[in-house]
Design a protein around this motif. Structure first.
Motif, PDB file in Angstrom:
ATOM      1  N   LEU A 254       0.935  -1.181  -0.047  1.00 41.25           N
ATOM      2  CA  LEU A 254       0.051  -0.054  -0.016  1.00 41.25           C
ATOM      3  C   LEU A 254       0.836   1.206   0.013  1.00 41.25           C
ATOM      4  N   GLY A 255       2.220   1.163   0.000  1.00 41.05           N
ATOM      5  CA  GLY A 255       3.318   2.262   0.020  1.00 41.05           C
ATOM      6  C   GLY A 255       3.186   3.181   1.384  1.00 41.05           C
ATOM      7  N   ILE A 256       3.125   2.278   2.451  1.00 38.92           N
ATOM      8  CA  ILE A 256       3.281   2.877   3.677  1.00 38.92           C
ATOM      9  C   ILE A 256       4.545   3.862   3.967  1.00 38.92           C
ATOM     10  N   ALA A 257       4.457   4.954   4.365  1.00 34.81           N
ATOM     11  CA  ALA A 257       5.787   5.982   4.436  1.00 34.81           C
ATOM     12  C   ALA A 257       6.975   5.380   5.379  1.00 34.81           C
ATOM     13  N   SER A 258       6.205   5.024   6.620  1.00 35.95           N
ATOM     14  CA  SER A 258       7.220   4.695   7.581  1.00 35.95           C
ATOM     15  C   SER A 258       6.541   4.075   8.821  1.00 35.95           C
ATOM     16  N   VAL A 259       7.174   3.177   9.442  1.00 31.09           N
ATOM     17  CA  VAL A 259       6.630   2.869  10.736  1.00 31.09           C
ATOM     18  C   VAL A 259       7.334   3.304  11.939  1.00 31.09           C
ATOM     19  N   ASN A 260       6.586   3.754  13.072  1.00 30.19           N
ATOM     20  CA  ASN A 260       7.345   4.048  14.160  1.00 30.19           C
ATOM     21  C   ASN A 260       7.130   2.928  15.358  1.00 30.19           C
ATOM     22  N   LEU A 261       7.933   2.173  15.741  1.00 32.95           N
ATOM     23  CA  LEU A 261       7.639   1.127  16.665  1.00 32.95           C
ATOM     24  C   LEU A 261       8.165   1.540  18.104  1.00 32.95           C
ATOM     25  N   SER A 262       7.327   1.235  18.902  1.00 35.71           N
ATOM     26  CA  SER A 262       7.480   1.527  20.290  1.00 35.71           C
ATOM     27  C   SER A 262       8.352   0.366  20.914  1.00 35.71           C
ATOM     28  N   LEU A 263       9.704   0.524  21.136  1.00 39.76           N
ATOM     29  CA  LEU A 263      10.445  -0.460  21.689  1.00 39.76           C
ATOM     30  C   LEU A 263      11.575   0.283  22.720  1.00 39.76           C
TER      31      LEU A 263
ATOM     32  N   LEU B 196       9.789  -5.896  14.204  1.00 41.98           N
ATOM     33  CA  LEU B 196      10.949  -5.272  13.525  1.00 41.98           C
ATOM     34  C   LEU B 196      11.882  -5.795  12.428  1.00 41.98           C
ATOM     35  N   GLN B 197      11.768  -7.422  12.544  1.00 47.28           N
ATOM     36  CA  GLN B 197      12.680  -7.842  11.694  1.00 47.28           C
ATOM     37  C   GLN B 197      11.956  -7.767  10.237  1.00 47.28           C
ATOM     38  N   LEU B 198      10.663  -7.931  10.226  1.00 44.19           N
ATOM     39  CA  LEU B 198       9.837  -7.956   9.056  1.00 44.19           C
ATOM     40  C   LEU B 198      10.024  -6.548   8.348  1.00 44.19           C
ATOM     41  N   LEU B 199       9.818  -5.678   9.184  1.00 45.39           N
ATOM     42  CA  LEU B 199       9.527  -4.209   8.660  1.00 45.39           C
ATOM     43  C   LEU B 199      11.142  -4.016   7.977  1.00 45.39           C
ATOM     44  N   ILE B 200      12.294  -4.477   8.477  1.00 48.85           N
ATOM     45  CA  ILE B 200      13.493  -4.236   7.828  1.00 48.85           C
ATOM     46  C   ILE B 200      13.650  -5.083   6.628  1.00 48.85           C
ATOM     47  N   GLU B 201      13.303  -6.407   6.732  1.00 49.53           N
ATOM     48  CA  GLU B 201      13.177  -7.135   5.578  1.00 49.53           C
ATOM     49  C   GLU B 201      12.208  -6.672   4.559  1.00 49.53           C
ATOM     50  N   ASN B 202      11.387  -5.991   4.643  1.00 51.59           N
ATOM     51  CA  ASN B 202      10.394  -5.546   3.559  1.00 51.59           C
ATOM     52  C   ASN B 202      10.779  -4.078   3.219  1.00 51.59           C
ATOM     53  N   LYS B 203      11.880  -3.704   3.962  1.00 50.17           N
ATOM     54  CA  LYS B 203      12.433  -2.215   3.489  1.00 50.17           C
ATOM     55  C   LYS B 203      11.417  -1.139   3.660  1.00 50.17           C
ATOM     56  N   ILE B 204      10.727  -1.229   4.936  1.00 52.22           N
ATOM     57  CA  ILE B 204       9.733  -0.070   5.146  1.00 52.22           C
ATOM     58  C   ILE B 204      10.508   0.766   6.213  1.00 52.22           C
ATOM     59  N   PRO B 205      10.762   1.813   6.111  1.00 53.28           N
ATOM     60  CA  PRO B 205      11.614   2.695   7.035  1.00 53.28           C
ATOM     61  C   PRO B 205      11.114   2.466   8.259  1.00 53.28           C
ATOM     62  N   VAL B 206      11.869   2.424   9.453  1.00 49.13           N
ATOM     63  CA  VAL B 206      11.462   2.293  10.685  1.00 49.13           C
ATOM     64  C   VAL B 206      12.167   3.101  11.659  1.00 49.13           C
ATOM     65  N   LYS B 207      11.301   3.776  12.789  1.00 49.41           N
ATOM     66  CA  LYS B 207      11.900   4.357  13.567  1.00 49.41           C
ATOM     67  C   LYS B 207      11.694   3.709  15.016  1.00 49.41           C
ATOM     68  N   LEU B 208      12.466   3.628  15.909  1.00 48.52           N
ATOM     69  CA  LEU B 208      12.420   2.817  17.205  1.00 48.52           C
ATOM     70  C   LEU B 208      11.981   3.998  18.143  1.00 48.52           C
ATOM     71  N   ASN B 209      11.031   3.981  18.807  1.00 52.01           N
ATOM     72  CA  ASN B 209      10.617   5.054  20.075  1.00 52.01           C
ATOM     73  C   ASN B 209      10.968   4.465  21.494  1.00 52.01           C
ATOM     74  N   ALA B 210      11.720   5.052  21.767  1.00 52.54           N
ATOM     75  CA  ALA B 210      12.096   4.392  23.583  1.00 52.54           C
ATOM     76  C   ALA B 210      12.033   5.658  24.404  1.00 52.54           C
ATOM     77  N   VAL B 211      10.967   5.340  25.330  1.00 52.67           N
ATOM     78  CA  VAL B 211      10.735   6.616  26.351  1.00 52.67           C
ATOM     79  C   VAL B 211      11.967   6.395  27.544  1.00 52.67           C
ATOM     80  N   VAL B 212      12.766   7.311  27.887  1.00 56.91           N
ATOM     81  CA  VAL B 212      13.946   7.096  28.672  1.00 56.91           C
ATOM     82  C   VAL B 212      13.585   7.435  30.368  1.00 56.91           C
ATOM     83  N   MET B 213      13.478   5.948  30.942  1.00 50.04           N
ATOM     84  CA  MET B 213      12.960   6.221  32.292  1.00 50.04           C
ATOM     85  C   MET B 213      14.001   5.606  33.358  1.00 50.04           C
ATOM     86  N   GLU B 214      14.308   6.419  34.373  1.00 52.94           N
ATOM     87  CA  GLU B 214      15.015   6.179  35.600  1.00 52.94           C
ATOM     88  C   GLU B 214      14.762   4.881  36.119  1.00 52.94           C
TER      89      GLU B 214
END
Ligand code: SAM
Ligand code: SF4
Length: 333
Positions: free
Chosen positions: A115-124, A148-166
């Motif tokens: 479908l031509g998705i532009a990118s996926v942000n994955l919470s990790l 995550l592995q499938l997104l990389i394999e399918n060449k869909i641009p990925v951003k990983l989001n990590a909230v930083v917590m003490e």
């Protein structure tokens, strides 16, 4: 036809909609929801697919070209892929993105690519299954990792989001940056905001973007600032020779408001022109009252022309004068 350009009252172009398609979620992330969850909206209070498509079409006609589907967890909505198929066809929408925890997404990756998705942000937030279980209060790390592995394999641009917590995931910061050594992905570290359904977790924010950057720089002294894409909320860096990059998002400090190009629609159909406002227009009410596209457009324009200059002003203007504590799951982060 030249696409229209939409500006707010401070001369900032608006072209980006974040659409929360549900407030429901299959995880209970520490920074987003209390352990017992939040009180979900009744189904009838959520926007239907038809209502969302109508709103996106109206906004596309006004100048919105980028849409991010978020939530809650978008993939708990059974009709999500139907919505995606429809939105990519809307005239004027050139970029569709999704933010997801990835748990239910793997089976849809191939179709999203088609479908031509532009990118996926994955919470990790961590690379460790045990720590993931303690942060998300569910044992689902393996599914997110597989997605995550499938997104990389399918060449869909990925951003990983990590909230930083003490005391939760500080030890993951460096290993997560290591992921960018051989993969062209973006790993973003986010300041924790008090949108967790129960109020602030700490008397003051400890892991500010400055502290996160200092921590990263001590492990990667050669890390360099790279050019930030336009209207981004992240400050971008790269370790020389690494394929991917690192972003730091000052979501609590709010240093990016001057170039903010985004609006939000919450799961119950409220327009937010700033993450920190409490909703400035009930679009669902207008739709369900049978208002025409022209009337809805007029109301939207009025809201865009009365936008707060920044998140500090928007927070101060909250009528309920309650501290910011609603769950990010209802707002669409
Ligand atoms: N469920 C999806 C997910 O987790 O990616 C989409 C919705 S979630 C609310 C969207 C983003 O908001 C996630 O990247 C999450 O890390 C971020 N988020 C949620 N609560 C937050 C908080 N209190 N402070 C900073 N970021 C938060
Ligand atoms: Fe769910 Fe996303 Fe909130 Fe985690 S951050 S509880 S996955 S909506």
């Amino acid at each position: 036809m030249t696409p229209p350009i939409l500006f707010d009252n401070h001369g900032r172009p608006l072209n980006y909609l974040r659409l929360a398609v549900t407030d429901r979620c299959n995880l209970r992330c520490f920074y987003c929801m209390p352990e017992g969850g939040i009180r979900y909206l009744k189904k009838a209070e959520l926007l239907s697919n038809e209502e969302m498509v109508r709103i996106v079409s109206i906004l596309a006609g006004m100048g919105i070209s980028k849409v991010r589907i978020t939530g809650g967890e978008p993939f708990v909505r059974h009709d999500l892929m139907q919505l995606v198929r429809t939105i990519v066809e809307i005239d004027g929408i050139t970029n569709l993105h999704i933010t997801s925890n990835g748990v239910l997404m793997a089976q849809h990756v191939k179709e999203l690519k088609a479908l031509g998705i532009a990118s996926v942000n994955l919470s990790l937030d961590t690379l460790d299954a045990g720590r993931s279980k303690s942060i998300t209060r569910r044992d689902e790390f393996a599914k997110t990792w597989h997605t995550l592995q499938l997104l990389i394999e399918n060449k869909i641009p990925v951003k990983l989001n990590a909230v930083v917590m003490e005391d939760k995931n500080i030890e993951d910061i460096i290993p997560m940056i290591e992921l960018t050594r051989n993969q062209n992905i973006s790993v973003r570290f986010i300041e924790e905001m008090p949108f967790n359904g129960e109020g602030s977790h700490y008397p003051r924010l400890n892991w500010t973007y400055k502290k996160i950057l200092d921590y990263i720089s001590s492990a990667f002294p050669t890390i360099e600032k790279i050019t930030d894409p336009q209207n981004t909320t992240a400050y971008h860096y790269q370790v020389p020779g690494f394929k991917g990059n690192v972003g730091i998002i000052a979501a609590f400090s709010r240093t990016f408001c001057g170039s903010c190009n985004r609006i939000r629609i919450t799961a119950q159909g409220n327009l937010k022109t700033c993450l920190y406002d409490e909703g400035v227009l009930d679009i669902k009410r207008l739709i369900r009252a049978g208002k025409s596209d022209e009337v809805i457009k007029g109301e939207l324009l009025n809201a865009f022309l009365n936008r707060s200059v920044d998140g500090i002003e928007a927070e101060a203007a909250r009528k309920k004068s309650l501290p910011v504590m609603e769950s990010m799951s209802t707002i669409g982060g």
